[in-house]
Design a protein around this motif. Structure first.
Motif, PDB file in Angstrom:
ATOM      1  N   GLN A  65      13.086  12.789  19.641  1.00 36.40           N
ATOM      2  CA  GLN A  65      13.081  14.208  19.982  1.00 36.40           C
ATOM      3  C   GLN A  65      11.699  14.628  20.466  1.00 36.40           C
ATOM      4  O   GLN A  65      11.567  15.358  21.450  1.00 36.40           O
ATOM      5  CB  GLN A  65      13.499  15.056  18.783  1.00 36.40           C
ATOM      6  CG  GLN A  65      13.585  16.533  19.079  1.00 36.40           C
ATOM      7  CD  GLN A  65      14.682  16.854  20.074  1.00 36.40           C
ATOM      8  OE1 GLN A  65      15.796  16.374  19.935  1.00 36.40           O
ATOM      9  NE2 GLN A  65      14.385  17.657  21.075  1.00 36.40           N
ATOM     10  N   GLU A  66      10.660  14.161  19.794  1.00 37.94           N
ATOM     11  CA  GLU A  66       9.282  14.519  20.176  1.00 37.94           C
ATOM     12  C   GLU A  66       8.943  13.978  21.563  1.00 37.94           C
ATOM     13  O   GLU A  66       8.371  14.694  22.390  1.00 37.94           O
ATOM     14  CB  GLU A  66       8.296  13.969  19.145  1.00 37.94           C
ATOM     15  CG  GLU A  66       6.863  14.380  19.405  1.00 37.94           C
ATOM     16  CD  GLU A  66       5.903  13.853  18.347  1.00 37.94           C
ATOM     17  OE1 GLU A  66       4.699  13.854  18.625  1.00 37.94           O
ATOM     18  OE2 GLU A  66       6.354  13.449  17.261  1.00 37.94           O
ATOM     19  N   GLU A  67       9.314  12.732  21.838  1.00 37.01           N
ATOM     20  CA  GLU A  67       9.057  12.156  23.159  1.00 37.01           C
ATOM     21  C   GLU A  67       9.806  12.929  24.244  1.00 37.01           C
ATOM     22  O   GLU A  67       9.269  13.199  25.314  1.00 37.01           O
ATOM     23  CB  GLU A  67       9.475  10.682  23.192  1.00 37.01           C
ATOM     24  CG  GLU A  67       8.598   9.776  22.364  1.00 37.01           C
ATOM     25  CD  GLU A  67       9.182   8.379  22.248  1.00 37.01           C
ATOM     26  OE1 GLU A  67       8.391   7.427  22.247  1.00 37.01           O
ATOM     27  OE2 GLU A  67      10.421   8.241  22.132  1.00 37.01           O
ATOM     28  N   SER A  68      11.019  13.292  23.942  1.00 36.86           N
ATOM     29  CA  SER A  68      11.825  14.046  24.900  1.00 36.86           C
ATOM     30  C   SER A  68      11.197  15.420  25.176  1.00 36.86           C
ATOM     31  O   SER A  68      11.096  15.840  26.338  1.00 36.86           O
ATOM     32  CB  SER A  68      13.241  14.220  24.355  1.00 36.86           C
ATOM     33  OG  SER A  68      14.018  15.013  25.201  1.00 36.86           O
ATOM     34  N   ASP A  69      10.770  16.101  24.106  1.00 41.68           N
ATOM     35  CA  ASP A  69      10.115  17.409  24.276  1.00 41.68           C
ATOM     36  C   ASP A  69       8.858  17.283  25.131  1.00 41.68           C
ATOM     37  O   ASP A  69       8.604  18.126  26.001  1.00 41.68           O
ATOM     38  CB  ASP A  69       9.764  18.009  22.914  1.00 41.68           C
ATOM     39  CG  ASP A  69      10.992  18.420  22.117  1.00 41.68           C
ATOM     40  OD1 ASP A  69      12.080  18.544  22.718  1.00 41.68           O
ATOM     41  OD2 ASP A  69      10.854  18.608  20.888  1.00 41.68           O
ATOM     42  N   ASN A  70       8.074  16.231  24.897  1.00 38.17           N
ATOM     43  CA  ASN A  70       6.857  16.011  25.691  1.00 38.17           C
ATOM     44  C   ASN A  70       7.178  15.756  27.155  1.00 38.17           C
ATOM     45  O   ASN A  70       6.499  16.267  28.048  1.00 38.17           O
ATOM     46  CB  ASN A  70       6.041  14.852  25.114  1.00 38.17           C
ATOM     47  CG  ASN A  70       5.396  15.188  23.792  1.00 38.17           C
ATOM     48  OD1 ASN A  70       5.198  16.356  23.456  1.00 38.17           O
ATOM     49  ND2 ASN A  70       5.086  14.163  23.010  1.00 38.17           N
ATOM     50  N   GLU A  71       8.201  14.977  27.410  1.00 41.11           N
ATOM     51  CA  GLU A  71       8.619  14.692  28.791  1.00 41.11           C
ATOM     52  C   GLU A  71       9.053  15.973  29.499  1.00 41.11           C
ATOM     53  O   GLU A  71       8.710  16.209  30.662  1.00 41.11           O
ATOM     54  CB  GLU A  71       9.756  13.664  28.817  1.00 41.11           C
ATOM     55  CG  GLU A  71       9.364  12.271  28.411  1.00 41.11           C
ATOM     56  CD  GLU A  71       8.509  11.576  29.455  1.00 41.11           C
ATOM     57  OE1 GLU A  71       8.719  11.805  30.649  1.00 41.11           O
ATOM     58  OE2 GLU A  71       7.631  10.797  29.050  1.00 41.11           O
ATOM     59  N   LYS A  77       5.304  21.444  33.641  1.00 45.61           N
ATOM     60  CA  LYS A  77       3.925  21.594  34.122  1.00 45.61           C
ATOM     61  C   LYS A  77       3.795  21.101  35.554  1.00 45.61           C
ATOM     62  O   LYS A  77       3.115  21.730  36.375  1.00 45.61           O
ATOM     63  CB  LYS A  77       2.953  20.833  33.206  1.00 45.61           C
ATOM     64  CG  LYS A  77       2.682  21.544  31.907  1.00 45.61           C
ATOM     65  CD  LYS A  77       1.705  20.775  31.033  1.00 45.61           C
ATOM     66  CE  LYS A  77       1.494  21.506  29.715  1.00 45.61           C
ATOM     67  NZ  LYS A  77       0.593  20.761  28.829  1.00 45.61           N
ATOM     68  N   GLU A  78       4.459  19.990  35.864  1.00 51.19           N
ATOM     69  CA  GLU A  78       4.438  19.494  37.236  1.00 51.19           C
ATOM     70  C   GLU A  78       5.106  20.472  38.191  1.00 51.19           C
ATOM     71  O   GLU A  78       4.644  20.664  39.313  1.00 51.19           O
ATOM     72  CB  GLU A  78       5.152  18.130  37.318  1.00 51.19           C
ATOM     73  CG  GLU A  78       4.367  16.997  36.701  1.00 51.19           C
ATOM     74  CD  GLU A  78       5.126  15.684  36.747  1.00 51.19           C
ATOM     75  OE1 GLU A  78       6.129  15.573  37.484  1.00 51.19           O
ATOM     76  OE2 GLU A  78       4.711  14.760  36.012  1.00 51.19           O
ATOM     77  N   LEU A  79       6.182  21.093  37.749  1.00 50.90           N
ATOM     78  CA  LEU A  79       6.850  22.093  38.585  1.00 50.90           C
ATOM     79  C   LEU A  79       5.919  23.288  38.863  1.00 50.90           C
ATOM     80  O   LEU A  79       5.888  23.809  39.985  1.00 50.90           O
ATOM     81  CB  LEU A  79       8.126  22.603  37.915  1.00 50.90           C
ATOM     82  CG  LEU A  79       9.335  21.680  37.943  1.00 50.90           C
ATOM     83  CD1 LEU A  79      10.501  22.323  37.183  1.00 50.90           C
ATOM     84  CD2 LEU A  79       9.757  21.368  39.359  1.00 50.90           C
ATOM     85  N   GLU A  80       5.207  23.719  37.846  1.00 54.62           N
ATOM     86  CA  GLU A  80       4.280  24.848  38.007  1.00 54.62           C
ATOM     87  C   GLU A  80       3.149  24.520  38.962  1.00 54.62           C
ATOM     88  O   GLU A  80       2.690  25.388  39.707  1.00 54.62           O
ATOM     89  CB  GLU A  80       3.702  25.261  36.639  1.00 54.62           C
ATOM     90  CG  GLU A  80       4.695  25.931  35.723  1.00 54.62           C
ATOM     91  CD  GLU A  80       4.135  26.184  34.335  1.00 54.62           C
ATOM     92  OE1 GLU A  80       2.959  25.828  34.070  1.00 54.62           O
ATOM     93  OE2 GLU A  80       4.882  26.717  33.504  1.00 54.62           O
ATOM     94  N   ASN A  81       2.717  23.267  38.984  1.00 59.06           N
ATOM     95  CA  ASN A  81       1.612  22.857  39.847  1.00 59.06           C
ATOM     96  C   ASN A  81       2.024  22.673  41.295  1.00 59.06           C
ATOM     97  O   ASN A  81       1.181  22.613  42.171  1.00 59.06           O
ATOM     98  CB  ASN A  81       0.959  21.583  39.315  1.00 59.06           C
ATOM     99  CG  ASN A  81       0.243  21.811  38.005  1.00 59.06           C
ATOM    100  OD1 ASN A  81      -0.214  22.921  37.727  1.00 59.06           O
ATOM    101  ND2 ASN A  81       0.134  20.776  37.189  1.00 59.06           N
ATOM    102  N   ASN A  82       3.283  22.576  41.541  1.00 56.21           N
ATOM    103  CA  ASN A  82       3.760  22.364  42.927  1.00 56.21           C
ATOM    104  C   ASN A  82       4.196  23.640  43.541  1.00 56.21           C
ATOM    105  O   ASN A  82       4.544  24.552  43.548  1.00 56.21           O
ATOM    106  CB  ASN A  82       4.894  21.345  42.974  1.00 56.21           C
ATOM    107  CG  ASN A  82       4.392  19.964  42.685  1.00 56.21           C
ATOM    108  OD1 ASN A  82       3.248  19.623  42.985  1.00 56.21           O
ATOM    109  ND2 ASN A  82       5.223  19.143  42.082  1.00 56.21           N
TER     110      ASN A  82
END
Length: 82
Positions: A65-71, A77-82
């Motif tokens: 669950q933690e790995e999924s949340d991080n992904e 964040k990548e969407l916001e930067n583009n």
């Protein structure tokens, strides 16, 4: 006995049901509750079984669950930067 899925055009349903009624000793008709609730039930079931098999045989990694949340967070964040 064999079970088949039959797709019938709306404008032909009465003719089909008349045929079935005439041959009722050889044919039984029932609605598949799974398809009533989800028209893609069997396609989804097949895909889920494939995913499970891929995880079990190591072809696909199952995230915690933690790995999924991080992904997901990284993705946004990548969407916001583009």
């Amino acid at each position: 006995m064999q079970t088949l899925a039959v797709h019938i055009e709306d404008n032909y349903i009465q003719n089909f049901m008349s045929y079935v009624n005439k041959h009722s000793s050889d044919i039984s008709v029932s609605k598949d509750e799974n398809l009533e609730l989800d028209p893609y039930f069997y396609e989804r079931k097949k895909k889920l079984h494939q995913i499970r098999d891929d995880v079990q045989n190591g072809k696909m990694r199952l995230l915690t669950q933690e790995e999924s949340d991080n992904e997901i967070e990284l993705f946004f964040k990548e969407l916001e930067n583009n």
